[in-house]
Enzyme design. Structure first.
Site, PDB file in Angstrom:
ATOM      1  N   ASN A  10       9.135  16.755  24.699  1.00 52.39           N
ATOM      2  CA  ASN A  10       9.909  17.653  23.849  1.00 52.39           C
ATOM      3  C   ASN A  10       8.959  18.585  23.087  1.00 52.39           C
ATOM      4  OD1 ASN A  10      11.258  18.725  21.572  1.00 52.39           O
ATOM      5  ND2 ASN A  10      12.750  17.062  21.591  1.00 52.39           N
ATOM      6  N   ASP A  70       9.248   6.448  17.709  1.00 53.19           N
ATOM      7  CA  ASP A  70      10.525   5.917  18.163  1.00 53.19           C
ATOM      8  C   ASP A  70      11.475   6.035  16.990  1.00 53.19           C
ATOM      9  OD1 ASP A  70      12.180   4.904  20.171  1.00 53.19           O
ATOM     10  OD2 ASP A  70      12.096   2.899  19.314  1.00 53.19           O
ATOM     11  N   LYS A 176      17.257  21.108   7.665  1.00 46.09           N
ATOM     12  CA  LYS A 176      17.294  19.815   8.345  1.00 46.09           C
ATOM     13  C   LYS A 176      15.888  19.226   8.483  1.00 46.09           C
ATOM     14  CE  LYS A 176      18.119  17.860  12.878  1.00 46.09           C
ATOM     15  NZ  LYS A 176      18.473  18.103  14.269  1.00 46.09           N
TER      16      LYS A 176
END
Length: 204
Positions: A10, A70, A176
């Site tokens: 990503n 994670d 965010k």
């Protein structure tokens, strides 16, 4: 230039780490740059176990500094589920919509005040030369009764942030990113990063 591998495909996620490592003389790479790197199976039962497993396996294999994370959603009324299974909650194929629908179905009769939840993130920084460090971060909220907002992914549309009066998916990206679980974990990492990189430099 020294390298650090962020164990992700990503690019957006890697960019968040870049601002930490670049000023310290490290060039950031991702798994997209290492086609043959092992695809580590996340067999841990906690976020920390999975992050450490990914970081240490790849660090050893490629003999370099590796950062892995994670993260997932922890819902109190569901005894902490979906937890480490957040991405595959509704089945082996990662499907945000199916995961969200399963979550809402399970919380159908739970009143608003008992729908408390948090997004949780663990970062692990590993090197073949020294002990792995882990840090964590979280953001508190509750699960909305229906999705709202389009600026996000995963459970963002149903994760309501009381102090903002909006779901994560209704927030602007900058807003965010300032409060996210990963942002909070990154702040914790920054406190330990220089010592880790100093030790790394001394061990070569």
């Amino acid at each position: 230039m020294k390298n650090v591998l962020i164990a992700t495909k990503n690019k957006g996620k890697a960019k968040e780490f870049e601002s930490l490592f670049s000023p310290r003389g490290y060039e950031v790479h991702t798994l997209l740059d290492y086609e043959n790197a092992t695809d580590v199976e996340e067999t841990g039962t906690t976020f920390a176990e999975n992050a450490i497993l990914k970081a240490e396996t790849i660090a050893k294999e490629l003999n370099q500094v590796v950062m892995a994370d994670d993260s997932g959603l922890v819902v109190d009324a569901l005894d902490g589920r979906p937890g480490v299974y957040s991405a595959r909650y509704a089945g082996e194929d990662k499907n945000d919509e199916a995961n969200t629908q399963k979550l809402l179905k399970e919380l159908k009769d739970i009143p608003a005040e008992k729908r408390t939840a948090r997004f949780y993130c663990v970062l692990a920084l590993a090197s073949p030369n020294q002990e792995t460090i882990t840090v964590s971060g979280y953001v508190e909220g509750r699960i909305a009764e229906s999705p709202a907002g389009t600026n996000g992914f995963g459970y963002d549309p149903v994760f309501y942030v009381p102090e903002k009066g909006k779901t994560m998916a209704e927030l602007e990206s900058a807003e965010k990113n300032a409060i996210s679980h990963r942002a909070n974990a990154l702040k914790e990492l920054e406190k330990e990063l220089d010592l880790f990189l100093t030790r790394e430099g001394g061990s070569r």
